[in-house]
Scaffold this active site. Structure first.
Site, short mmCIF file in Angstrom:
data_model
loop_
_atom_site.label_atom_id
_atom_site.label_comp_id
_atom_site.label_asym_id
_atom_site.label_seq_id
_atom_site.Cartn_x
_atom_site.Cartn_y
_atom_site.Cartn_z
N GLU A 155 56.48 61.97 75.41
CA GLU A 155 57.68 62.71 75.03
C GLU A 155 58.14 62.24 73.66
O GLU A 155 57.78 61.14 73.19
CB GLU A 155 58.78 62.48 76.07
CG GLU A 155 60.07 63.24 75.84
CD GLU A 155 59.89 64.76 75.85
OE1 GLU A 155 59.42 65.29 74.80
OE2 GLU A 155 60.22 65.40 76.85
N HIS B 24 56.42 65.74 84.66
CA HIS B 24 56.71 64.66 85.61
C HIS B 24 57.90 65.00 86.50
O HIS B 24 58.75 65.83 86.16
CB HIS B 24 56.97 63.35 84.86
CG HIS B 24 58.21 63.40 84.01
ND1 HIS B 24 59.49 63.26 84.51
CD2 HIS B 24 58.35 63.60 82.68
CE1 HIS B 24 60.36 63.35 83.53
NE2 HIS B 24 59.71 63.57 82.40
N THR C 12 63.67 61.73 87.17
CA THR C 12 63.96 60.32 86.92
C THR C 12 65.48 60.12 86.88
O THR C 12 66.24 61.10 86.83
CB THR C 12 63.39 59.85 85.55
OG1 THR C 12 64.14 60.50 84.51
CG2 THR C 12 61.91 60.17 85.42
N GLU C 13 65.91 58.87 86.88
CA GLU C 13 67.34 58.57 86.78
C GLU C 13 67.91 59.09 85.46
O GLU C 13 69.05 59.55 85.39
CB GLU C 13 67.60 57.06 86.88
CG GLU C 13 67.45 56.49 88.27
CD GLU C 13 68.48 57.02 89.27
OE1 GLU C 13 69.61 57.38 88.84
OE2 GLU C 13 68.16 57.09 90.46
N GLU C 14 67.12 59.03 84.40
CA GLU C 14 67.59 59.54 83.10
C GLU C 14 67.82 61.05 83.14
O GLU C 14 68.73 61.56 82.49
CB GLU C 14 66.61 59.17 81.98
CG GLU C 14 66.48 57.68 81.72
CD GLU C 14 67.77 57.01 81.29
OE1 GLU C 14 68.52 57.59 80.47
OE2 GLU C 14 68.05 55.89 81.76
#
Length: 195
Positions: free
Chosen positions: A79, A8, A11-13
């Site tokens: 995940e 993917h 992401t913010e993470e």
């Protein structure tokens, strides 16, 4: 058989460098652009089967690559669930979960993080998924999943020590091509997104 595996987009993470697997976050603007670039690379391929993780970030990435129907969402492609470590960075784990973190790093294969999973549990579900793929008789398969799962797939293919998990990386929107020939999987190529 060719299996196209995409991690993917960002992401913010990812930006915050946290341990996360079960957190169901979305792509950043950069992550969307990364997914679009992978979609451009793969637009000429006709996929016979398409699989995806249950997580939003994987589904959003897949939408930029594949517009067809019949996507099979499979929890074995999720995940790793990091349990009480979810959403925490290294410093936060050292400050709040030092004992658990040290136990985990000393027994990273078997230790099951509280409310989460051990690596062995993740490996076994990935192995189950890959063993089922061996039975497919199609030309092209697309999988959209996560970095830890892709590294676990590599570990499964190499068949040796589980320590091989640490010998690879998988960056956001990287494309891995796995081939199945004469009953054996092999890693054909790992292609980074150009961004």
């Amino acid at each position: 058989m060719k299996i196209y595996i995409v991690r993917h987009g960002e992401t913010e993470e990812n930006i915050k460098k946290t341990y996360y697997g079960d957190i169901d976050c979305e792509l950043t603007e950069k992550g969307i652009k990364q997914a679009e670039l992978v979609g451009e690379k793969l637009k000429h391929i006709n996929f016979d089967k398409v699989f995806c993780s249950e997580k939003k970030r994987a589904k959003e990435t897949l939408k930029k690559i594949y517009e067809g129907e019949g996507v099979k969402v499979d929890s074995r492609l999720n995940e790793r669930n990091f349990g009480i470590f979810e959403g925490k960075n290294y410093k936060q784990l050292q400050d709040s979960f030092k004992l658990e973190y040290d136990t985990w790093t000393n027994d990273w294969k078997e230790y099951s993080i509280e409310k989460g999973e051990s690596f062995i549990e993740v490996y076994n579900r990935v192995k189950s998924f890959m063993e089922e793929l061996k039975k497919e008789s199609v030309e092209n398969i697309l999988i959209c999943t996560h970095g830890g799962i892709i590294r676990t797939i590599y570990t499964y293919i190499l068949e040796g020590s589980l320590d091989n998990y640490w010998r690879f990386n998988s960056k956001n929107a990287d494309l891995s091509i796995i081939k199945l020939e004469y009953g054996y999987f092999y890693i054909d190529s790992i292609i980074p997104v150009e961004f």
